[in-house]
Design a protein around this motif. Structure first.
Motif, PDB file in Angstrom:
ATOM      1  N   VAL A 237       0.914  -1.076  -0.035  1.00  0.00           N
ATOM      2  CA  VAL A 237      -0.084   0.224   0.003  1.00  0.00           C
ATOM      3  C   VAL A 237       0.689   1.400   0.183  1.00  0.00           C
ATOM      4  CG1 VAL A 237      -1.836   1.387   1.431  1.00  0.00           C
ATOM      5  CG2 VAL A 237      -2.098  -1.243   1.042  1.00  0.00           C
ATOM      6  N   ARG A 238       1.979   1.220   0.698  1.00  0.00           N
ATOM      7  CA  ARG A 238       2.741   2.194   0.762  1.00  0.00           C
ATOM      8  C   ARG A 238       3.601   2.575  -0.537  1.00  0.00           C
ATOM      9  NH1 ARG A 238       5.926   0.521   4.921  1.00  0.00           N
ATOM     10  NH2 ARG A 238       7.580  -0.059   3.577  1.00  0.00           N
ATOM     11  N   ALA A 239       4.057   1.579  -1.375  1.00  0.00           N
ATOM     12  CA  ALA A 239       4.519   1.791  -2.436  1.00  0.00           C
ATOM     13  C   ALA A 239       3.558   1.993  -3.759  1.00  0.00           C
ATOM     14  CB  ALA A 239       5.277   0.371  -2.898  1.00  0.00           C
ATOM     15  N   VAL A 240       2.226   1.658  -3.690  1.00  0.00           N
ATOM     16  CA  VAL A 240       1.386   1.737  -4.947  1.00  0.00           C
ATOM     17  C   VAL A 240       0.146   2.445  -4.519  1.00  0.00           C
ATOM     18  CG1 VAL A 240       2.339  -0.408  -6.126  1.00  0.00           C
ATOM     19  CG2 VAL A 240       0.233  -0.212  -4.907  1.00  0.00           C
ATOM     20  N   GLY A 241      -0.092   2.500  -3.228  1.00  0.00           N
ATOM     21  CA  GLY A 241      -1.310   3.141  -2.913  1.00  0.00           C
ATOM     22  C   GLY A 241      -2.784   2.234  -2.957  1.00  0.00           C
ATOM     23  N   LEU A 242      -3.452   2.670  -2.108  1.00  0.00           N
ATOM     24  CA  LEU A 242      -4.894   1.887  -2.060  1.00  0.00           C
ATOM     25  C   LEU A 242      -5.415   2.048  -3.302  1.00  0.00           C
ATOM     26  CD1 LEU A 242      -6.494   2.480   1.395  1.00  0.00           C
ATOM     27  CD2 LEU A 242      -5.519   0.247   0.400  1.00  0.00           C
ATOM     28  N   CYS A 243      -5.352   3.321  -4.143  1.00  0.00           N
ATOM     29  CA  CYS A 243      -5.851   3.483  -5.508  1.00  0.00           C
ATOM     30  C   CYS A 243      -4.491   3.506  -6.321  1.00  0.00           C
ATOM     31  CB  CYS A 243      -6.881   4.470  -5.419  1.00  0.00           C
ATOM     32  SG  CYS A 243      -8.393   4.362  -4.292  1.00  0.00           S
ATOM     33  N   PRO A 244      -4.064   2.518  -6.651  1.00  0.00           N
ATOM     34  CA  PRO A 244      -2.921   2.739  -7.780  1.00  0.00           C
ATOM     35  C   PRO A 244      -3.090   3.534  -8.977  1.00  0.00           C
ATOM     36  CG  PRO A 244      -3.185   0.642  -6.955  1.00  0.00           C
ATOM     37  CD  PRO A 244      -4.396   1.019  -6.504  1.00  0.00           C
ATOM     38  N   PRO A 245      -1.910   4.090  -9.864  1.00  0.00           N
ATOM     39  CA  PRO A 245      -2.322   4.308 -11.046  1.00  0.00           C
ATOM     40  C   PRO A 245      -3.033   3.292 -12.040  1.00  0.00           C
ATOM     41  CG  PRO A 245      -0.158   5.074 -10.303  1.00  0.00           C
ATOM     42  CD  PRO A 245      -0.744   4.144  -9.329  1.00  0.00           C
ATOM     43  N   GLY A 246      -3.911   3.459 -12.875  1.00  0.00           N
ATOM     44  CA  GLY A 246      -4.445   2.616 -13.796  1.00  0.00           C
ATOM     45  C   GLY A 246      -5.828   2.043 -13.008  1.00  0.00           C
ATOM     46  N   THR A 247      -6.124   2.427 -11.883  1.00  0.00           N
ATOM     47  CA  THR A 247      -7.537   2.164 -11.384  1.00  0.00           C
ATOM     48  C   THR A 247      -8.458   3.188 -11.433  1.00  0.00           C
ATOM     49  OG1 THR A 247      -6.837   2.600  -9.053  1.00  0.00           O
ATOM     50  CG2 THR A 247      -6.370   0.446  -9.914  1.00  0.00           C
ATOM     51  N   PHE A 248      -9.901   2.992 -11.292  1.00  0.00           N
ATOM     52  CA  PHE A 248     -10.878   3.810 -11.158  1.00  0.00           C
ATOM     53  C   PHE A 248     -11.382   4.208  -9.938  1.00  0.00           C
ATOM     54  CE2 PHE A 248     -11.013   2.170 -15.600  1.00  0.00           C
ATOM     55  CZ  PHE A 248     -11.237   3.222 -16.521  1.00  0.00           C
ATOM     56  N   VAL A 249     -11.973   5.248  -9.529  1.00  0.00           N
ATOM     57  CA  VAL A 249     -12.399   5.995  -8.479  1.00  0.00           C
ATOM     58  C   VAL A 249     -13.755   6.896  -8.613  1.00  0.00           C
ATOM     59  CG1 VAL A 249     -10.060   5.971  -7.342  1.00  0.00           C
ATOM     60  CG2 VAL A 249     -10.774   7.921  -8.539  1.00  0.00           C
ATOM     61  N   ARG A 250     -14.411   6.805  -7.582  1.00  0.00           N
ATOM     62  CA  ARG A 250     -15.421   7.908  -7.610  1.00  0.00           C
ATOM     63  C   ARG A 250     -15.116   8.911  -6.725  1.00  0.00           C
ATOM     64  NH1 ARG A 250     -19.571   7.208 -10.787  1.00  0.00           N
ATOM     65  NH2 ARG A 250     -20.402   5.205  -9.689  1.00  0.00           N
ATOM     66  N   LEU A 251     -15.253  10.206  -7.283  1.00  0.00           N
ATOM     67  CA  LEU A 251     -14.919  11.454  -6.505  1.00  0.00           C
ATOM     68  C   LEU A 251     -16.107  12.005  -5.923  1.00  0.00           C
ATOM     69  CD1 LEU A 251     -12.876  13.221  -8.975  1.00  0.00           C
ATOM     70  CD2 LEU A 251     -11.996  11.635  -7.516  1.00  0.00           C
ATOM     71  N   ASP A 252     -15.991  12.734  -4.626  1.00  0.00           N
ATOM     72  CA  ASP A 252     -17.002  13.328  -3.800  1.00  0.00           C
ATOM     73  C   ASP A 252     -17.780  14.146  -4.478  1.00  0.00           C
ATOM     74  OD1 ASP A 252     -15.572  15.368  -3.665  1.00  0.00           O
ATOM     75  OD2 ASP A 252     -15.209  15.158  -1.315  1.00  0.00           O
ATOM     76  N   ASN A 253     -17.317  14.516  -5.731  1.00  0.00           N
ATOM     77  CA  ASN A 253     -18.112  15.396  -6.571  1.00  0.00           C
ATOM     78  C   ASN A 253     -19.227  14.881  -7.637  1.00  0.00           C
ATOM     79  OD1 ASN A 253     -16.510  14.707  -8.420  1.00  0.00           O
ATOM     80  ND2 ASN A 253     -15.489  16.623  -9.013  1.00  0.00           N
ATOM     81  N   GLY A 254     -19.203  13.583  -7.420  1.00  0.00           N
ATOM     82  CA  GLY A 254     -19.873  12.549  -8.479  1.00  0.00           C
ATOM     83  C   GLY A 254     -18.993  12.014  -9.677  1.00  0.00           C
ATOM     84  N   GLU A 255     -18.119  12.654 -10.035  1.00  0.00           N
ATOM     85  CA  GLU A 255     -17.346  12.173 -11.063  1.00  0.00           C
ATOM     86  C   GLU A 255     -16.534  10.983 -11.153  1.00  0.00           C
ATOM     87  OE1 GLU A 255     -16.441  16.786 -12.564  1.00  0.00           O
ATOM     88  OE2 GLU A 255     -14.852  15.425 -11.962  1.00  0.00           O
ATOM     89  N   THR A 256     -16.549  10.294 -12.159  1.00  0.00           N
ATOM     90  CA  THR A 256     -15.722   9.077 -12.258  1.00  0.00           C
ATOM     91  C   THR A 256     -14.364   9.290 -12.943  1.00  0.00           C
ATOM     92  OG1 THR A 256     -17.745   7.677 -12.460  1.00  0.00           O
ATOM     93  CG2 THR A 256     -15.702   6.655 -13.180  1.00  0.00           C
ATOM     94  N   ALA A 257     -13.369   9.005 -12.108  1.00  0.00           N
ATOM     95  CA  ALA A 257     -12.128   9.400 -12.469  1.00  0.00           C
ATOM     96  C   ALA A 257     -11.013   8.307 -12.645  1.00  0.00           C
ATOM     97  CB  ALA A 257     -11.481  10.480 -11.535  1.00  0.00           C
TER      98      ALA A 257
END
Length: 339
Positions: A237-257
């Protein structure tokens, strides 16, 4: 295979065309040596060559490497065995740097990651494409594959005892809270590889199920909170993150990123919004530095939940350009491991 490091300024179109093609070529090369190993002349040398190729691609730009690797893992079930080997090998290389493993251990770990399933390559591809649960015969082959893989590697003239031992016991249960430094090398590397193997399998889709998000995969392994006593998952997790590059997330403004690059804050990456709050395509990707405040990441998304066409070349270049012009990201350009 040669790949020049980026010079000052924005990379060219051809450079990222080459980068995308080289990752695809590496996956194809792995597919050949894993599916027909007995027909490969000097098999250990071919694995070492693929390892050097992998290292050069990661060293060129670790965030681009993670981006392309996670996209590859989450979008294809064709050649699952080669894709899985590439994901595991890449993550083991990155984790070896994070955990400061000696170079000889790093080499044995990555080569074990690439070849750990060589005793069931065809079966692994078959399982990825079938919807039903493994048959009793398939389950028996799954359980036997670590030793079968080790035996086949010995037949292929692999002489590194650590490489062989790690392949032979990569599914062995090992204490996840025991300090890595106090473990024998074969147990230490087997524990690292076992964690990476489970994580990579969870994020990759199969016909029987969709892949999980990278965040859900970590939590499935360690629970809701990443325990610092589990050095392997914490380092991942420290090296690549819980949301690594190349993965999708929902933002709190409703957008998909889509996550493009890590930042100095482990779980606050650079993202590019692709869909608005109503699920409509944005005319142009909208960059957000989540480390600076709003918007924030609300949740991780599995790839099948996002219906969008992606121009990977444009997004990888966009992420690199943004990193070169951001003090919070500049130090991560072309850097393997966290600064």
């Amino acid at each position: 295979m040669s790949l020049s490091h980026p010079t000052a300024g924005e990379p060219s179109d051809s450079e990222y065309e080459d980068l995308l093609g080289l990752w695809s070529d590496l996956e194809s090369a792995l597919a050949v040596i894993l599916s027909r190993p007995l027909q490969v002349h000097d098999f250990p040398a071919k694995v070492r060559q693929c390892d050097r190729w992998l290292q050069e691609l990661v060293e060129h730009d670790i965030d681009a490497a993670l981006y392309l690797m996670f996209q590859l893992a989450s979008t294809s079930t064709v050649g699952y065995s080669a894709s899985h080997a590439l994901v595991c090998g890449t993550l083991c290389h990155i984790l070896a740097r994070e955990l400061q493993l000696p170079s000889l251990e790093r080499d044995s770990l990555v080569r074990a990651a690439i070849t750990m399933n060589i005793g069931m390559t065809a079966l692994q591809d078959e399982l990825a494409s079938q919807r039903e649960r493994p048959s009793p015969a398939q389950q028996e082959a799954i359980e036997a594959h670590p030793l079968r893989s080790m035996t086949l590697l010995e037949q292929l003239d692999v002489k590194d005892p650590l490489w062989l031992d790690v392949v032979g016991q990569h599914h062995a249960p090992l204490a996840e809270t025991q300090p890595l430094a106090g473990m024998p090398a074969e147990d230490r590397l087997s524990r690292i590889l076992g964690t990476i193997d489970r994580y990579a399998a969870m994020i990759s889709p199969r016909k029987s199920r969709a892949g999980r998000s990278a965040t859900d995969s970590v939590r499935a392994i360690v629970g809701q909170d990443v325990d610092r006593r589990d050095e392997v998952t914490y380092a991942l997790v420290r090296a690549v993150g819980l949301c690594p590059p190349g993965t999708f997330v929902r933002l709190d403004n409703g957008e998909t990123a889509l996550v493009l690059r890590r930042s100095e804050k482990v779980n606050s990456p650079l993202v590019a919004s692709l869909l608005d709050r109503d699920g409509e395509h944005l005319a142009q990707p909208r960059l957000h530095q989540t480390a600076s405040g709003r918007p924030r990441i609300q949740s991780a998304l599995a790839r099948p939940a996002v219906k969008v066409e992606i121009n990977h070349r444009t997004l990888v270049r966009l992420g690199h350009y943004a990193a070169q012009h951001s003090s919070g990201l500049m130090g991560l350009v072309s850097t393997a491991g966290r600064p």
